[in-house]
Design an enzyme around this catalytic site. Structure first.
Site, PDB file in Angstrom:
ATOM      1  CG  HIS A 199     -15.311  42.616  21.983  1.00 53.11           C
ATOM      2  ND1 HIS A 199     -14.106  41.993  21.721  1.00 53.11           N
ATOM      3  CD2 HIS A 199     -15.284  43.775  21.291  1.00 53.11           C
ATOM      4  CE1 HIS A 199     -13.376  42.747  20.926  1.00 53.11           C
ATOM      5  NE2 HIS A 199     -14.058  43.828  20.646  1.00 53.11           N
ATOM      6  CD  GLU A 255     -18.151  45.907  20.093  1.00 58.54           C
ATOM      7  OE1 GLU A 255     -17.382  46.770  19.661  1.00 58.54           O
ATOM      8  OE2 GLU A 255     -18.070  44.691  19.763  1.00 58.54           O
ATOM      9  CG  ASP A 295     -16.785  46.222  15.515  1.00 60.66           C
ATOM     10  OD1 ASP A 295     -16.327  47.108  16.232  1.00 60.66           O
ATOM     11  OD2 ASP A 295     -16.818  45.013  15.834  1.00 60.66           O
ATOM     12  CG  HIS A 322     -13.033  44.855  14.459  1.00 60.36           C
ATOM     13  ND1 HIS A 322     -11.704  44.781  14.093  1.00 60.36           N
ATOM     14  CD2 HIS A 322     -13.070  45.646  15.561  1.00 60.36           C
ATOM     15  CE1 HIS A 322     -10.982  45.486  14.935  1.00 60.36           C
ATOM     16  NE2 HIS A 322     -11.776  46.024  15.830  1.00 60.36           N
TER      17      HIS A 322
END
Length: 307
Positions: free
Chosen positions: A49, A76, A78, A91
């Site tokens: 993450h 992962e 964003d 993010h």
């Protein structure tokens, strides 16, 4: 149950295709993809993450390099769009928390964002680290680690153009909560697509509706990302349905509210990670997204599930 009843092309929702047994597995991502697309694999794919944000700024190049060294399988990340239409890793929709600035990402050009410094998790600014573009991140990840793009489906065409140019389309998994027909229509306009995964939050009516839509239309995606606060018979039955259709299960252990409170911090705090992670494994996940990659990787390797 039919596969992809809406459109007669397997890759439109499984997205990425199978890796041929004859393929040269010299690239690390080829080996990861072989496990992802192998219906009989017992390997547990570890997604991290926002990268190694405990030691480096989240969504930064050093955070990616760190999890590659650990042996993780998926980064992962964003994305947001700048004022001059460049996709960058962020993010938040604002720069307030992660950069030395204030305001929405969309209010700044790339050059203005690059003039700011990235902050570490405790809010202290680094000396020289800068926000990476999606292109820069994918260049770093190419052939070394697969990528899961969160908060990015709205930029699907832009992301795909970059992945195609870099030759990493089959290494990228993008996810969203859009209806089946919307996703199928989006992808039917491209000869090649990234892997795709629907996200179903079982704490919401819309999450259940999306899951039921996939079941009722006989549409089998590569995987389902399932989020739940309380493990109920309905949630457990949904796990069984996913496995019965031949799709795979993605579980987030990053926060308790996403996995029935069987999360990474609980695994750490209880003194024996197996007490928590054994319960997660009982649901049959192919993918686990973690905030404590070293802890999870050590556990999985001890079980022979991540070699």
């Amino acid at each position: 149950m039919k596969r992809f009843a809406l459109i007669p092309v397997y890759v439109l929702l499984c997205l990425g295709g199978f890796v041929s047994e004859a393929q040269d597995y010299g690239k690390r991502t080829d080996r990861i993809l072989a496990e992802i697309h192998n219906p009989d694999s017992k390997y547990v794919v570890v997604a991290v993450h926002r990268g190694d944000w405990r030691n480096y700024p989240e969504n930064s190049i050093p955070s990616i390099e760190s999890i590659i060294r650990m042996g993780a399988d998926i980064m992962e990340l964003d994305i947001c769009l700048t004022k001059d239409s460049v996709l960058v890793l962020s993010h938040d929709r604002t720069v307030n928390r992660c950069l030395t600035g204030k305001g929405p990402v969309s209010d700044f050009t790339l050059a203005e964002l690059k003039a700011m410094r990235l902050k570490r998790a405790h809010g202290v600014a680094t000396d020289s680290l800068r926000i990476p573009t999606l292109r820069e991140a994918l260049e770093c990840c190419k052939d070394r680690i697969c990528v899961n793009i969160d908060k990015g489906y709205e930029y699907y065409d832009m992301v795909l153009a970059i992945t195609e140019e870099l030759g990493v389309t089959d290494q990228v998994l993008i996810k969203g909560g859009q209806p089946v027909a919307t996703v199928a229509g989006q992808m039917s306009s491209h000869p090649r697509n990234m892997m795709y995964m629907p996200v179903c939050n079982f704490d919401t009516e819309s999450g259940w509706n999306l899951f039921n839509e996939y079941m009722e239309t006989g549409t089998v995606p590569l995987a389902f990302e399932i989020c739940w606060k309380k493990l109920t018979p309905a949630v457990e039955k949904a796990f069984d349905k996913i496995h019965e259709t031949g799709s795979k299960l993605w579980i987030n252990t990053i926060w308790g509210s996403l996995c029935g409170y069987l999360d990474d911090d609980r695994a750490l705090d209880c003194g024996d990670p197996a007490k928590i992670y054994d319960q997660i494994l009982s649901f049959g996940p192919t993918f686990i997204q973690t905030d404590r990659p070293e802890l999870l990787l050590e556990y999985l390797r001890s079980k022979g599930l991540h070699d």
